[in-house]
Design a protein around this motif. Sequence first.
Motif, PDB file in Angstrom:
ATOM      1  N   LYS A   3     -57.991  -9.184  34.290  1.00 56.16           N
ATOM      2  CA  LYS A   3     -58.071  -7.780  34.698  1.00 56.16           C
ATOM      3  C   LYS A   3     -56.794  -7.049  34.303  1.00 56.16           C
ATOM      4  O   LYS A   3     -56.837  -5.907  33.874  1.00 56.16           O
ATOM      5  CB  LYS A   3     -58.318  -7.672  36.196  1.00 56.16           C
ATOM      6  N   PHE A   4     -55.659  -7.732  34.429  1.00 58.12           N
ATOM      7  CA  PHE A   4     -54.390  -7.131  34.041  1.00 58.12           C
ATOM      8  C   PHE A   4     -54.384  -6.767  32.559  1.00 58.12           C
ATOM      9  O   PHE A   4     -54.056  -5.649  32.181  1.00 58.12           O
ATOM     10  CB  PHE A   4     -53.230  -8.083  34.361  1.00 58.12           C
ATOM     11  N   PHE A   5     -54.752  -7.742  31.701  1.00 57.41           N
ATOM     12  CA  PHE A   5     -54.730  -7.486  30.260  1.00 57.41           C
ATOM     13  C   PHE A   5     -55.798  -6.490  29.831  1.00 57.41           C
ATOM     14  O   PHE A   5     -55.575  -5.689  28.932  1.00 57.41           O
ATOM     15  CB  PHE A   5     -54.874  -8.797  29.478  1.00 57.41           C
ATOM     16  N   SER A   6     -56.980  -6.552  30.459  1.00 52.68           N
ATOM     17  CA  SER A   6     -58.021  -5.600  30.077  1.00 52.68           C
ATOM     18  C   SER A   6     -57.668  -4.187  30.533  1.00 52.68           C
ATOM     19  O   SER A   6     -58.103  -3.217  29.918  1.00 52.68           O
ATOM     20  CB  SER A   6     -59.387  -6.031  30.624  1.00 52.68           C
ATOM     21  N   THR A   7     -56.885  -4.062  31.594  1.00 53.41           N
ATOM     22  CA  THR A   7     -56.435  -2.744  32.047  1.00 53.41           C
ATOM     23  C   THR A   7     -55.327  -2.213  31.143  1.00 53.41           C
ATOM     24  O   THR A   7     -55.292  -1.032  30.822  1.00 53.41           O
ATOM     25  CB  THR A   7     -55.925  -2.821  33.501  1.00 53.41           C
ATOM     26  N   TYR A   8     -54.430  -3.093  30.735  1.00 51.08           N
ATOM     27  CA  TYR A   8     -53.280  -2.691  29.928  1.00 51.08           C
ATOM     28  C   TYR A   8     -53.418  -3.239  28.505  1.00 51.08           C
ATOM     29  O   TYR A   8     -52.655  -4.111  28.092  1.00 51.08           O
ATOM     30  CB  TYR A   8     -51.990  -3.167  30.577  1.00 51.08           C
ATOM     31  N   LYS A   9     -54.387  -2.727  27.780  1.00 51.95           N
ATOM     32  CA  LYS A   9     -54.633  -3.170  26.401  1.00 51.95           C
ATOM     33  C   LYS A   9     -53.422  -2.936  25.504  1.00 51.95           C
ATOM     34  O   LYS A   9     -53.262  -3.598  24.485  1.00 51.95           O
ATOM     35  CB  LYS A   9     -55.851  -2.454  25.829  1.00 51.95           C
ATOM     36  N   VAL A  10     -52.560  -2.019  25.899  1.00 48.87           N
ATOM     37  CA  VAL A  10     -51.380  -1.702  25.106  1.00 48.87           C
ATOM     38  C   VAL A  10     -50.493  -2.939  24.922  1.00 48.87           C
ATOM     39  O   VAL A  10     -49.820  -3.067  23.906  1.00 48.87           O
ATOM     40  CB  VAL A  10     -50.604  -0.512  25.726  1.00 48.87           C
ATOM     41  N   ILE A  11     -50.521  -3.875  25.866  1.00 50.70           N
ATOM     42  CA  ILE A  11     -49.735  -5.103  25.739  1.00 50.70           C
ATOM     43  C   ILE A  11     -50.196  -5.903  24.525  1.00 50.70           C
ATOM     44  O   ILE A  11     -49.385  -6.386  23.736  1.00 50.70           O
ATOM     45  CB  ILE A  11     -49.819  -5.946  27.026  1.00 50.70           C
ATOM     46  N   PHE A  12     -51.505  -6.031  24.351  1.00 46.33           N
ATOM     47  CA  PHE A  12     -52.051  -6.738  23.187  1.00 46.33           C
ATOM     48  C   PHE A  12     -51.643  -6.045  21.893  1.00 46.33           C
ATOM     49  O   PHE A  12     -51.241  -6.699  20.933  1.00 46.33           O
ATOM     50  CB  PHE A  12     -53.572  -6.831  23.295  1.00 46.33           C
ATOM     51  N   TYR A  13     -51.693  -4.727  21.884  1.00 44.73           N
ATOM     52  CA  TYR A  13     -51.339  -3.982  20.677  1.00 44.73           C
ATOM     53  C   TYR A  13     -49.848  -4.098  20.360  1.00 44.73           C
ATOM     54  O   TYR A  13     -49.470  -4.263  19.194  1.00 44.73           O
ATOM     55  CB  TYR A  13     -51.751  -2.521  20.807  1.00 44.73           C
ATOM     56  N   ILE A  14     -49.000  -4.066  21.374  1.00 49.24           N
ATOM     57  CA  ILE A  14     -47.557  -4.202  21.156  1.00 49.24           C
ATOM     58  C   ILE A  14     -47.231  -5.597  20.631  1.00 49.24           C
ATOM     59  O   ILE A  14     -46.431  -5.748  19.704  1.00 49.24           O
ATOM     60  CB  ILE A  14     -46.784  -3.898  22.452  1.00 49.24           C
ATOM     61  N   ILE A  15     -47.861  -6.613  21.206  1.00 47.75           N
ATOM     62  CA  ILE A  15     -47.624  -7.983  20.740  1.00 47.75           C
ATOM     63  C   ILE A  15     -48.081  -8.140  19.295  1.00 47.75           C
ATOM     64  O   ILE A  15     -47.432  -8.821  18.494  1.00 47.75           O
ATOM     65  CB  ILE A  15     -48.305  -9.000  21.684  1.00 47.75           C
ATOM     66  N   ASN A  16     -49.180  -7.493  18.917  1.00 46.87           N
ATOM     67  CA  ASN A  16     -49.639  -7.533  17.525  1.00 46.87           C
ATOM     68  C   ASN A  16     -48.621  -6.900  16.596  1.00 46.87           C
ATOM     69  O   ASN A  16     -48.331  -7.434  15.523  1.00 46.87           O
ATOM     70  CB  ASN A  16     -50.984  -6.815  17.390  1.00 46.87           C
ATOM     71  N   ILE A  17     -48.090  -5.763  16.991  1.00 47.27           N
ATOM     72  CA  ILE A  17     -47.089  -5.077  16.157  1.00 47.27           C
ATOM     73  C   ILE A  17     -45.846  -5.940  16.012  1.00 47.27           C
ATOM     74  O   ILE A  17     -45.310  -6.086  14.901  1.00 47.27           O
ATOM     75  CB  ILE A  17     -46.756  -3.693  16.750  1.00 47.27           C
ATOM     76  N   LEU A  18     -45.385  -6.543  17.097  1.00 44.90           N
ATOM     77  CA  LEU A  18     -44.222  -7.428  17.026  1.00 44.90           C
ATOM     78  C   LEU A  18     -44.493  -8.626  16.126  1.00 44.90           C
ATOM     79  O   LEU A  18     -43.625  -9.030  15.335  1.00 44.90           O
ATOM     80  CB  LEU A  18     -43.824  -7.896  18.428  1.00 44.90           C
ATOM     81  N   LEU A  19     -45.682  -9.202  16.215  1.00 42.56           N
ATOM     82  CA  LEU A  19     -46.043 -10.325  15.358  1.00 42.56           C
ATOM     83  C   LEU A  19     -46.001  -9.924  13.888  1.00 42.56           C
ATOM     84  O   LEU A  19     -45.448 -10.640  13.055  1.00 42.56           O
ATOM     85  CB  LEU A  19     -47.432 -10.852  15.716  1.00 42.56           C
TER      86      LEU A  19
END
Length: 131
Positions: A3-19
């Motif tokens: 629920k945390f990650f699905s609410t804050y999708k921006v975390i997934f996008y930031i991690i992708n950019i860093l990768l």
Amino acid sequence: MSKFFSTYKVIFYIINILLIILYLYPGSLLGWIIYDNKSIQPQITPDFVISSNHFYVFVLISIIGFLTFVNSKKIILLLLYLIFLSIMLEIFHLVIPERTFQWSDLFGNLLGVIVVILLNNFINKYGRFKK
């Protein structure tokens, strides 16, 4: 947690950019930060047949991706994106200075994604873990 990650999708996008930044930087950005030498790559565990660092990174990003899109109909798109990303980032090493294409890195990337896909399918088939 999902629920945390699905609410804050921006975390997934930031991690992708860093990768992507870490992958496309000429040399090792982490080696430069940690050892003050961009030709040294920090190693979490020794490599066997595949690159362990690449495996760990793609397991982590795949898990975060699945947790982010757990209740979404975009899961197939996520799978395709992760596989495409794992292949393309390694192919870019053919043209980036001080980086080299390595089959062990590519297989580490792909295996990291595939392990999480299989784990996700196993959990979906036999039910979610209960507290």
